[in-house]
Scaffold this motif. Structure first.
Motif, PDB file in Angstrom:
ATOM      1  N   UNK A 101     -32.192  20.640  59.232  1.00 20.25           N
ATOM      2  CA  UNK A 101     -30.889  19.997  59.020  1.00 20.25           C
ATOM      3  C   UNK A 101     -31.200  18.541  58.765  1.00 20.25           C
ATOM      4  N   UNK A 102     -30.830  18.047  57.595  1.00 21.29           N
ATOM      5  CA  UNK A 102     -31.097  16.644  57.256  1.00 21.29           C
ATOM      6  C   UNK A 102     -29.766  15.961  57.018  1.00 21.29           C
ATOM      7  N   UNK A 103     -29.283  15.263  58.034  1.00 23.52           N
ATOM      8  CA  UNK A 103     -27.962  14.618  57.973  1.00 23.52           C
ATOM      9  C   UNK A 103     -27.990  13.366  58.827  1.00 23.52           C
ATOM     10  N   UNK A 107     -22.894  13.140  61.465  1.00 25.28           N
ATOM     11  CA  UNK A 107     -22.460  14.322  60.707  1.00 25.28           C
ATOM     12  C   UNK A 107     -23.031  15.623  61.278  1.00 25.28           C
ATOM     13  N   UNK A 108     -23.925  15.527  62.220  1.00 24.16           N
ATOM     14  CA  UNK A 108     -24.543  16.733  62.786  1.00 24.16           C
ATOM     15  C   UNK A 108     -23.520  17.451  63.663  1.00 24.16           C
ATOM     16  N   UNK A 109     -23.310  18.759  63.374  1.00 22.60           N
ATOM     17  CA  UNK A 109     -22.287  19.537  64.077  1.00 22.60           C
ATOM     18  C   UNK A 109     -22.901  20.350  65.223  1.00 22.60           C
ATOM     19  N   UNK A 110     -22.024  20.916  66.002  1.00 22.97           N
ATOM     20  CA  UNK A 110     -22.483  21.799  67.080  1.00 22.97           C
ATOM     21  C   UNK A 110     -23.226  22.999  66.481  1.00 22.97           C
ATOM     22  N   UNK A 111     -22.729  23.499  65.332  1.00 21.88           N
ATOM     23  CA  UNK A 111     -23.401  24.643  64.684  1.00 21.88           C
ATOM     24  C   UNK A 111     -24.815  24.253  64.226  1.00 21.88           C
ATOM     25  N   UNK A 118     -31.907  27.572  68.001  1.00 21.43           N
ATOM     26  CA  UNK A 118     -32.280  28.994  67.958  1.00 21.43           C
ATOM     27  C   UNK A 118     -33.562  29.215  67.157  1.00 21.43           C
ATOM     28  N   UNK A 119     -33.634  28.612  65.961  1.00 21.80           N
ATOM     29  CA  UNK A 119     -34.769  28.922  65.080  1.00 21.80           C
ATOM     30  C   UNK A 119     -36.054  28.245  65.536  1.00 21.80           C
ATOM     31  N   UNK A 163     -32.405  10.742  58.933  1.00 18.43           N
ATOM     32  CA  UNK A 163     -31.599  11.971  58.808  1.00 18.43           C
ATOM     33  C   UNK A 163     -32.207  13.154  59.558  1.00 18.43           C
ATOM     34  N   UNK A 164     -33.104  12.882  60.492  1.00 19.49           N
ATOM     35  CA  UNK A 164     -33.819  14.018  61.109  1.00 19.49           C
ATOM     36  C   UNK A 164     -33.556  14.168  62.614  1.00 19.49           C
ATOM     37  N   UNK A 165     -32.425  13.645  63.100  1.00 21.64           N
ATOM     38  CA  UNK A 165     -32.195  13.765  64.550  1.00 21.64           C
ATOM     39  C   UNK A 165     -32.257  15.218  65.007  1.00 21.64           C
ATOM     40  N   UNK A 166     -31.685  16.130  64.220  1.00 24.40           N
ATOM     41  CA  UNK A 166     -31.675  17.544  64.623  1.00 24.40           C
ATOM     42  C   UNK A 166     -33.021  18.210  64.328  1.00 24.40           C
TER      43      UNK A 166
END
Ligand SMILES: NC(=O)c1ccc[n+]([C@@H]2O[C@H](COP(=O)([O-])OP(=O)(O)OC[C@H]3O[C@@H](n4cnc5c(N)ncnc54)[C@H](OP(=O)(O)O)[C@@H]3O)[C@@H](O)[C@H]2O)c1
Length: 257
Positions: A101-103, A107-111, A118-119, A163-166
């Motif tokens: 996820x690059x945001x 903008x990073x959502x719970x999903x 999970x992955x 953009x890589x917090x997640x």
């Protein structure tokens, strides 16, 4: 009769990236190959291609990378009847799946957080547990090892960015898991290694993100070749236990970053 070695990989995508290339490398080195991924059609095609080249591969699609799905696919692999018969022993396992996820952070959502978790984390725990339990059944091989557990990391395994917090949170977690497992299971002669892939890998997806840029596609000095990564993984698997690697760092020769 001695058991045929088995290589298992989770994360095979459409067959153009690291997971499939590494499976081909291990197949050529004499391993049976078990392929885990979510897309059954892609997976079947990759298995058929390895079999047509003289290898022995089987596809094990998973509905998701949820803990239970990863655990149950290992049960299927362990009870699989290989066409050429005889015993097989899991000797090398590669956890290669990675959700990105690059945001910007806000903008990073719970999903997104759930997907990353999970992955990159939950599936890695399930995969590691199943592989380690299988390795513990093995006698040591000629290299003094019961098995080799490998993880594919990224630049984001050691560096967060705008953009890589997640994504980095997931890859950092994977790296720390591999380090803990290396310490805990090294004493049982099980080799655990992590690889930082610090650069773009030539895959269909990476190329499409660069609009098919022919310079990036054709110049092996500026991006990583999946087969070359696979050969490095075979090198790790062949290391003996008196001098083995926990972490490998792979990058193309003409990096600019
Ligand atoms: N491509 C690059 O430039 C690059 C650079 C550095 C590190 N890496 C890392 O290298 C590894 C191999 O990547 P690759 O690019 O060579 O491709 P690959 O080996 O063909 O496939 C990577 C796997 O990650 C899984 N995956 C991708 N997106 C996902 C999502 N949104 N949710 C859940 N799973 C997802 C896929 O699982 P399925 O097989 O189930 O579809 C895919 O097989 C990955 O761990 C990646 O993070 C890639």
């Amino acid at each position: 009769m001695s058991a045929r070695p088995l290589f298992v990989v989770a994360g095979v995508g459409n067959g153009s990236g690291t997971g499939a290339a590494t499976a081909r490398v291990f197949s050529k080195a004499g391993y049976r190959v078990a392929l885990i991924a979510r897309n059954a059609d892609h997976l079947k095609r990759t298995a058929e291609e390895i079999n047509a080249a003289g290898g022995e591969a089987a596809a094990f699609p998973v509905p998701s990378y949820a803990y239970g799905d990863v655990t149950s696919v290992f049960d299927q692999i362990q009870s699989h009847q290989w066409a050429s018969g005889g015993r097989t022993e899991l000797r090398v396992a590669l956890f290669n799946a990675g959700a990105g996820v690059w945001k910007p952070f806000l903008d990073v959502t719970e999903a997104d957080v759930a997907l990353i978790t999970e992955t990159n984390i939950t599936a890695a725990f399930a995969f590691s547990r199943a592989a380690l339990l299988a390795f513990k059944q093995n006698e040591v091989d000629a290299n003094g090892k019961r098995g080799t557990l490998l993880f594919t990391g990224a630049t984001a395994s050691i560096r967060g960015n705008v953009t890589t917090s997640a994504f980095a949170a997931g890859k950092f977690a994977l790296r720390s898991l591999s380090q803990s497992l290396n310490k805990e299971f090294g004493k049982q002669n099980i080799h655990v290694a992590h690889s930082i892939i610090d650069g773009g890998i030539l895959t269909d997806l990476s190329l499409s993100r660069r609009q098919g840029d022919p310079e990036w596609k054709n110049n092996g000095d500026v991006r990583l070749d999946p087969e070359s990564i696979g050969k490095s993984y075979l090198y790790l698997a062949n290391q003996d236990r008196s001098a083995w690697t926990w972490e490998l760092d792979l990058r193309p020769a003409h990096e600019k970053w």
